[in-house]
Design a protein around this motif. Structure first.
Motif, PDB file in Angstrom:
ATOM      1  N   LYS A  61       1.091   2.761   3.834  1.00  0.00           N
ATOM      2  CA  LYS A  61      -0.070   3.084   4.666  1.00  0.00           C
ATOM      3  C   LYS A  61      -0.112   2.153   5.871  1.00  0.00           C
ATOM      4  CE  LYS A  61      -2.737   5.277   1.047  1.00  0.00           C
ATOM      5  NZ  LYS A  61      -4.065   5.478   0.422  1.00  0.00           N
ATOM      6  N   VAL A  89      -7.073   2.734   1.857  1.00  0.00           N
ATOM      7  CA  VAL A  89      -5.837   1.974   2.062  1.00  0.00           C
ATOM      8  C   VAL A  89      -5.193   1.567   0.735  1.00  0.00           C
ATOM      9  CG1 VAL A  89      -6.683  -0.428   2.118  1.00  0.00           C
ATOM     10  CG2 VAL A  89      -4.818   0.270   3.640  1.00  0.00           C
ATOM     11  N   LEU A  90      -5.954   1.632  -0.360  1.00  0.00           N
ATOM     12  CA  LEU A  90      -5.384   1.277  -1.660  1.00  0.00           C
ATOM     13  C   LEU A  90      -4.362   2.332  -2.102  1.00  0.00           C
ATOM     14  CD1 LEU A  90      -8.643   0.173  -3.539  1.00  0.00           C
ATOM     15  CD2 LEU A  90      -6.853  -1.314  -2.622  1.00  0.00           C
ATOM     16  N   PRO A  91      -3.317   1.915  -2.813  1.00  0.00           N
ATOM     17  CA  PRO A  91      -2.286   2.866  -3.276  1.00  0.00           C
ATOM     18  C   PRO A  91      -2.764   3.639  -4.510  1.00  0.00           C
ATOM     19  CG  PRO A  91      -1.716   0.648  -3.980  1.00  0.00           C
ATOM     20  CD  PRO A  91      -2.951   0.512  -3.135  1.00  0.00           C
ATOM     21  N   SER A 132      -5.733   3.394   8.852  1.00  0.00           N
ATOM     22  CA  SER A 132      -6.960   2.784   8.338  1.00  0.00           C
ATOM     23  C   SER A 132      -8.048   2.731   9.397  1.00  0.00           C
ATOM     24  CB  SER A 132      -6.668   1.372   7.823  1.00  0.00           C
ATOM     25  OG  SER A 132      -5.813   1.418   6.695  1.00  0.00           O
ATOM     26  N   THR A 155       0.819  -1.221   0.000  1.00  0.00           N
ATOM     27  CA  THR A 155       0.000   0.000   0.000  1.00  0.00           C
ATOM     28  C   THR A 155       0.853   1.271   0.000  1.00  0.00           C
ATOM     29  OG1 THR A 155      -0.142   0.033   2.425  1.00  0.00           O
ATOM     30  CG2 THR A 155      -1.875  -1.159   1.231  1.00  0.00           C
TER      31      THR A 155
END
Length: 205
Positions: A144, A182-184, A149, A141
């Motif tokens: 992160k 949380v996704l890049p 989160s 990620t």
């Protein structure tokens, strides 16, 4: 030993600069929580103002990347820019405004409010929490953290429940928001969070 101490000092200085930039950037982010108030009083006027602001930013940022500094706007951009954005067009404000405008146009007032508040508080506070006390990294990620989160989930749950007063919808929206955050996605989470979360509320409410 002196060289080792010097390197530590440089690293700490860089971390402090990065943290200061993050606080400044996310303060701007969190201030978008006021947009639903303006939308409730003057919906179309607010959207027009946001469009104008976005266009002016694109013009100013295009000039800045070509060596023409624009007073105030270029200073703010430079103060908030991440390391990855150095000497590049800073896309964050464009996706931020585009996400808010899209949500306001696509969804009802309450659904759009949920999406915008999720962007303001969920995404904004997640980054601050992750930078300030995040320790547990989430794999794949781009750095992160679990702490970030969880902060995102809690912030979105609270803001959604404030609007909808529905615990199940708030849980669903908060879960979806935390997964998106949380996704890049770099700056494109600014676009997806208000649109998708507003859509969830519009569908299930």
């Amino acid at each position: 030993m002196k060289y080792f101490c010097y390197q530590i000092g440089i690293e700490l200085k860089n971390q402090l600069v990065s943290l200061r930039k993050e606080f400044f950037r996310k303060t701007i982010h969190i201030c978008t929580a006021f947009v639903p108030i303006f939308l409730s009083f003057a919906h179309n006027t607010t959207i027009v103002c946001l469009c104008v602001a976005g266009i002016l930013y694109i013009i100013a940022e295009s000039l800045r990347t070509n060596g023409h500094e624009i007073p105030l706007i270029s200073d703010i951009t430079a103060a908030a820019a991440r390391k990855r954005d150095e000497n590049k067009f800073v896309l964050g404000p464009v996706t931020l405004v585009a996400g808010i405008i899209s949500s306001a146009i696509l969804w009802t007032e309450s659904s759009a409010t949920v999406g915008i508040l999720a962007l303001a508080f969920g995404d904004g506070l997640a980054s601050l929490a992750g930078k300030t006390f995040g320790k547990i990294r989430v794999p794949y990620t781009n750095g992160k953290t679990v702490e970030g989160s969880l902060t995102c989930f809690a912030a979105i749950f609270c803001s959604t429940f404030f609007v909808t007063e529905n615990c199940m919808i708030s849980l669903l929206v908060a879960t979806a928001g935390a997964l998106i955050e949380v996704l890049p996605l770099k700056d494109f989470d600014n676009l997806l969070i208000p649109i998708l979360l507003g859509g969830i509320v519009s569908y299930f409410a």
